[in-house]
Design an enzyme around this catalytic site. Structure first.
Site, mmCIF file in Angstrom:
data_model
loop_
_atom_site.group_PDB
_atom_site.id
_atom_site.type_symbol
_atom_site.label_atom_id
_atom_site.label_comp_id
_atom_site.label_asym_id
_atom_site.label_seq_id
_atom_site.Cartn_x
_atom_site.Cartn_y
_atom_site.Cartn_z
ATOM 1 N N GLU A 20 -1.708 -9.044 -0.338
ATOM 2 C CA GLU A 20 -3.148 -9.202 0.321
ATOM 3 C C GLU A 20 -4.021 -9.130 -1.053
ATOM 4 O O GLU A 20 -4.925 -9.739 -1.196
ATOM 5 C CB GLU A 20 -3.490 -8.362 1.210
ATOM 6 C CG GLU A 20 -2.823 -8.621 2.617
ATOM 7 C CD GLU A 20 -3.272 -7.468 3.553
ATOM 8 O OE1 GLU A 20 -3.918 -7.997 4.693
ATOM 9 O OE2 GLU A 20 -2.946 -6.284 3.324
ATOM 10 N N GLY A 22 -0.005 -4.717 1.142
ATOM 11 C CA GLY A 22 -1.299 -4.797 0.463
ATOM 12 C C GLY A 22 -1.369 -5.525 -0.901
ATOM 13 O O GLY A 22 -2.180 -6.074 -1.429
ATOM 14 N N GLU A 29 4.018 -5.926 7.458
ATOM 15 C CA GLU A 29 3.436 -4.709 8.089
ATOM 16 C C GLU A 29 3.727 -4.516 9.723
ATOM 17 O O GLU A 29 3.773 -3.460 10.143
ATOM 18 C CB GLU A 29 1.796 -5.046 7.868
ATOM 19 C CG GLU A 29 1.189 -4.507 6.792
ATOM 20 C CD GLU A 29 1.406 -5.811 5.758
ATOM 21 O OE1 GLU A 29 0.309 -5.874 4.761
ATOM 22 O OE2 GLU A 29 1.788 -6.938 6.124
ATOM 23 N N ALA A 77 0.919 -1.269 -0.046
ATOM 24 C CA ALA A 77 -0.029 -0.027 -0.017
ATOM 25 C C ALA A 77 0.990 1.282 -0.074
ATOM 26 O O ALA A 77 1.996 1.163 0.285
ATOM 27 C CB ALA A 77 -0.902 0.094 1.295
#
Length: 259
Positions: free
Chosen positions: A121, A118, A141, A75
């Site tokens: 994911e 992210g 993370e 992300a």
């Protein structure tokens, strides 16, 4: 392989957060922030929601890949740093990835290079994952003071088992291509030059089957255990009344009779 190049979106390729190519039986989405290693930001999430809205109305197989030699390095950290509790509770990435995961037709992730945080994911939300030997996939993370909250905590253990999922999520260890293949986190590894062609070959095999049966198969596989076998039998009952079932089975019997 189906030709999708003719229906490429007309957006300015340098500005669009994703590139979208459409064909009758599939859509190819390319994450398009190569200068940021395709870091997933709000604009990209918004664009992915637009694609989902389209595929919920007109189901087609979705292929997701990344521009350049990276799928998505995570992300967007600059945006994440500014987000607060209300943003976390809004589930910005999580809800987008849930929507992708719940699309009627299969989702294929074609992963080259880094798929971290992210980005990882997003691949977990796919039904099938193809990778290159350059793959680096994982969830670091906790090293940034947050958790993997966009699906890793429940999807990763469903894919690779709880023991390995816990190891990866608690330590931040990143898997290479061989390790990911051995763990069945990816379905296959292909040379970078062949990756997208192999994703299309997989989409071709899906497209050769009955679309309604494919949609039903994905839906019942995803159903909770307590709903089986009811969901299977209800789906089968509907398909048993389908003219396409009769046509395909008739063709099969006719081909066999000619052997």
């Amino acid at each position: 392989m189906t030709d999708v190049s003719a229906e490429r979106r007309s957006d300015d390729d340098t500005a669009a957060p994703i590139l979208v190519e459409r064909a009758a039986d599939r859509v190819v989405v390319t994450l398009n922030r190569p200068e940021k290693r395709n870091a997933i930001d709000q604009a990209m999430v918004d664009a992915l929601h637009e694609v989902c809205a389209e595929l919920e109305v007109e189901p087609r197989t979705l292929i997701i890949t990344g521009a350049g030699s990276t799928f998505a390095a995570g992300a967007d950290i600059a945006q994440l740093r500014e987000r607060r509790a209300a943003d976390a509770l809004a589930g910005i990435n999580a809800n987008c990835f849930i929507r992708i995961n719940e699309l009627p037709m299969p989702v294929i992730a074609a992963i080259d290079g880094y798929a971290l945080g992210g980005g990882a994911e997003l691949t977990y939300a796919a039904d099938l994952r193809l990778a290159t030997p350059a793959l680096k996939i994982g969830n670091p993370e906790t090293g940034l003071g947050i958790i993997a909250a966009a699906g890793a905590s429940w999807r990763l253990k469903e894919i690779v088992g709880e023991a390995l999922a816990l190891e990866l999520l608690l330590t931040g260890r990143v898997l290479n291509a061989d390790e990911a293949l051995a763990a069945r986190l990816v379905n296959a590894v292909h040379a970078a030059k062949d990756l997208l062609a192999e994703a299309h070959a997989l989409a071709d095999r899906i497209a050769a089957n009955d679309r309604d049966a494919t949609i039903a198969m994905k839906r019942v596989v995803r159903a909770p255990r307590a709903e089986h076998p009811r969901v299977d039998l209800e789906a089968q009952a509907e398909l048993f009344e389908s003219p396409e079932k009769v046509r395909r089975m008739t063709e099969f019997l006719e081909r066999r009779s000619k052997r």
